[in-house]
Design a protein around this motif. Structure first.
Motif: not given
Length: 627
Positions: A308-330
């Motif tokens: 786990f790194i962070t749940d502040e994903v503002k720059d990885i996920v587009p602003e409008f998709l911040m309403l989604l939930h879940g996990v991204i791993d890269s």
């Protein structure tokens, strides 16, 4: 083997700086040390699979242990281990290769992740909580001897023969007085749950009690006994590491419950899996979006190789998709990331674009495959789709086919369908197509009924994003404007030629206007006489569409609209000169004229929810007298 030495730092002592500067983020020491232990464990497994290590791997796991009496936390693994020379290389030299630069630049760093990531100080984050760190290690290499390294947080270290008899490494932290909170089991469990919940190697943290079958009693009922078992805190194969073909809906829903124990079930989800031009896996869930934007945000968790790194994903996920939930791993995003790194990194920008495309494709697929089901979900996803339509050009291009407009009859239309529906009736003499909408059907019911009587359709626009959505539609749709149903009387919402003839003479018009001006006597309300359908209300109060919209956007914090928010409210009082009440008024005495004008005006205010306080009380009393 016995050696004392100085860690080669060519500048002031770095350890007090680490302790002082990183204190607010000191819990990440555990993430760093457990991640190192996992790496060492995975590497021995890899060497074994390549035939470069032929010994018994044993039960590969990492263990975290607390000794409250000795005030120590120990992170143990049975991975590669290190020789004395490797300790000198990796602990004394490489881990501090960026030390000089660090000391020069640490003041610019905005958070601990940025410092540790940029300067390779992961291991040394231990000194945030420990006043002495000890390593006991034995390398996997044949003939290797155990080694012990100890350092008290100064630049001096001691390297001697160790006591470890099996392959692997123990990192022993002698916790300082300020950090004794980390000796509490619940505190460490909390940190491990946050950072290590999905690491790919089992992490043991103490034991737990479980019930297991123990035969049957005399009545033939199953008996159970309590046994102590290892407390493995992580799921080493979370669903995002698996192929979608291996998974059922139940697996996705169970994982969602694991991430968000108190949330309602999601509407649907997208399984991400791409290995070119970057590596990315994950599962994004569409929650039932409530009208509280902020409450919904920061529910996507970012991992790098299951750490786990962070749940502040503002720059990885587009602003409008911040309403989604879940996990991204890269793995293409380094374990320690800073905001400035994320904003500049090209892989992050590609990931952002990819996720937008995947989400748009999924929505389009759902819409085309089962429109009825999509429409049933629209009340929950509409806010999110509109947000994307407003804020992201690439998403908007795709969303124009599946963003829906809903009318007061609860019918749904795509943009092109709606245009076809209303164009014949709602195009004005200037060729402008007008969409009429309400943001409060209950409050604006009289206006809706008037519009409906003229054959107009009324859209429902009552979500928090709709002010911006309306403006975006006007920019994108050709020769189309949107007007709120109460922006004017129904006859005037759309410019047509067929205005009813006036029954008043110019002198009567002036007289009626004067009666209302005197009766109302409020500068914010401007009286205008119109020739309207006699069936319409005698008085209607409206606010200019442009002004009201600007004020609404100012109230929502719309950029640059603050000026409008500070302006006083101004209303139009539209008197229907063709209504029979106006005829009665002209025949009445002066006192009755004033009373009728006030009553008609107050009724118009009442229908808008604008009549309050003493004015409402006066209206009620006057109404009682009239009865």
């Amino acid at each position: 083997m016995q050696e004392k030495g100085t860690i080669s730092i060519h500048t002031e002592n770095i350890f007090p700086i680490i302790k002082k500067f990183l204190y607010s983020d000191n819990e990440i020491f555990l993430r760093e040390l457990v991640s190192n232990a996992v790496d060492a464990t995975q590497k021995i497994k890899r060497l074994s699979s390549l035939g470069q290590y032929n010994g018994d791997l044993g039960k590969l796991q990492v263990e975290v242990a607390i000794d409250e009496d000795a005030k120590t936390i120990t992170i143990s693994d049975n991975g590669l281990g290190m020789t004395a020379d490797e300790i000198k290389k990796y602990i004394n030299q490489i881990a501090f290769s960026g030390a000089t630069e660090f000391v020069e630049k640490f003041k610019e760093a905005k958070d601990a992740n940025e410092i540790i990531g940029r300067f390779g100080l992961g291991f040394y984050s231990a000194f945030m909580v420990a006043d002495q760190v000890e390593i006991q290690t034995l390398s996997y290499q044949e003939g290797a001897e155990p080694a012990r390294w100890i350092c008290d947080g100064s630049t001096e270290f001691e390297l001697t023969e160790g006591t470890r008899t099996t392959r692997g490494t123990d990192v022993i932290l002698h916790i300082n007085n300020e950090s004794e909170e980390f000796l509490a089991k619940f505190k460490l469990q909390e940190i491990l749950d946050k950072y290590a919940k999905f690491l790919p190697v089992p992490i043991k943290f103490g034991t737990k009690t479980e019930e297991e079958p123990d035969g049957e009693d005399e009545e033939g009922k199953a008996k159970y006994k309590s046994v102590e078992v290892d407390n493995i805190i992580n799921d080493t194969n979370p669903i995002w590491t698996k192929s979608p073909s291996e998974l059922k809906d139940e697996d996705y829903l169970n994982f969602y419950k694991e991430l968000y124990p108190f949330a309602e079930d999601p509407l649907f989800w997208i399984h991400l899996n791409v290995d070119y031009p970057f590596n990315l896996t994950g599962v994004l869930y569409f929650p039932k979006v409530k009208n509280d934007f902020d409450f919904q945000r920061n529910k996507i968790k970012l991992y790098s190789r299951q750490v786990f790194i962070t749940d502040e994903v503002k720059d990885i996920v587009p602003e409008f998709l911040m309403l989604l939930h879940g996990v991204i791993d890269s793995p293409d995003i380094p374990l320690n990331v800073s905001r400035s790194f994320l904003q500049a990194d090209s892989n992050v920008k590609k990931i952002n674009t990819y996720i937008t495309k995947k989400v748009a494709d999924k929505l389009n697929e759902l819409f085309k495959a089962d429109r009825k089901n999509y429409e049933e979900k629209w009340p929950d996803i509409g806010l999110f789709v509109k947000y994307g339509y407003v804020s992201d050009d690439k998403f908007q291009e795709k969303a124009k086919d599946f963003v829906l407009l809903t009318n007061t009859e609860k019918q749904n239309f795509t943009l092109s369908e709606y245009k076809d529906k209303v164009e014949p009736v709602q195009t004005g003499k200037d060729g402008q197509l007008v969409y009429i909408y309400t943001n409060d059907p209950a409050k604006q019911d009289a206006f809706i009924q008037s519009a409906t009587r003229k054959g107009y359709d009324v859209l429902l626009m009552n979500s928090p994003i709709d002010n911006h959505f309306i403006s975006t539609l006007e920019q994108k749709l050709e020769k189309t404007s949107l007007k709120r149903v109460d922006a004017d009387v129904a006859d005037k919402l759309i410019k047509k030629d067929e205005a009813p003839e006036t029954v008043l003479t110019p002198e009567q018009t002036e007289k009626v206007k004067a009666i209302f001006d005197q009766a109302i006597n409020r500068p914010a309300y401007k009286v205008e006489l119109e020739s309207l359908n006699p069936e319409e209300l005698p008085v209607t109060v409206t606010m200019d569409e442009f002004m009201r919209r600007m004020k609404d956007m100012a109230a929502m914090g719309g950029g640059g609209m603050g000026f409008y928010g500070s302006m006083p409210d101004n209303y139009k009082v539209i008197v229907n000169g063709n209504h029979k009440l106006i005829g009665r008024m002209l025949e009445a005495d002066e006192a009755t004229q004033s009373q009728l004008a006030k009553q008609a005006f107050d009724l118009a205010l009442l229908s808008q929810g604008l009549l309050t306080g003493a004015e409402l009380t006066e209206f009620v009393n006057r109404s009682v007298n009239l009865i």
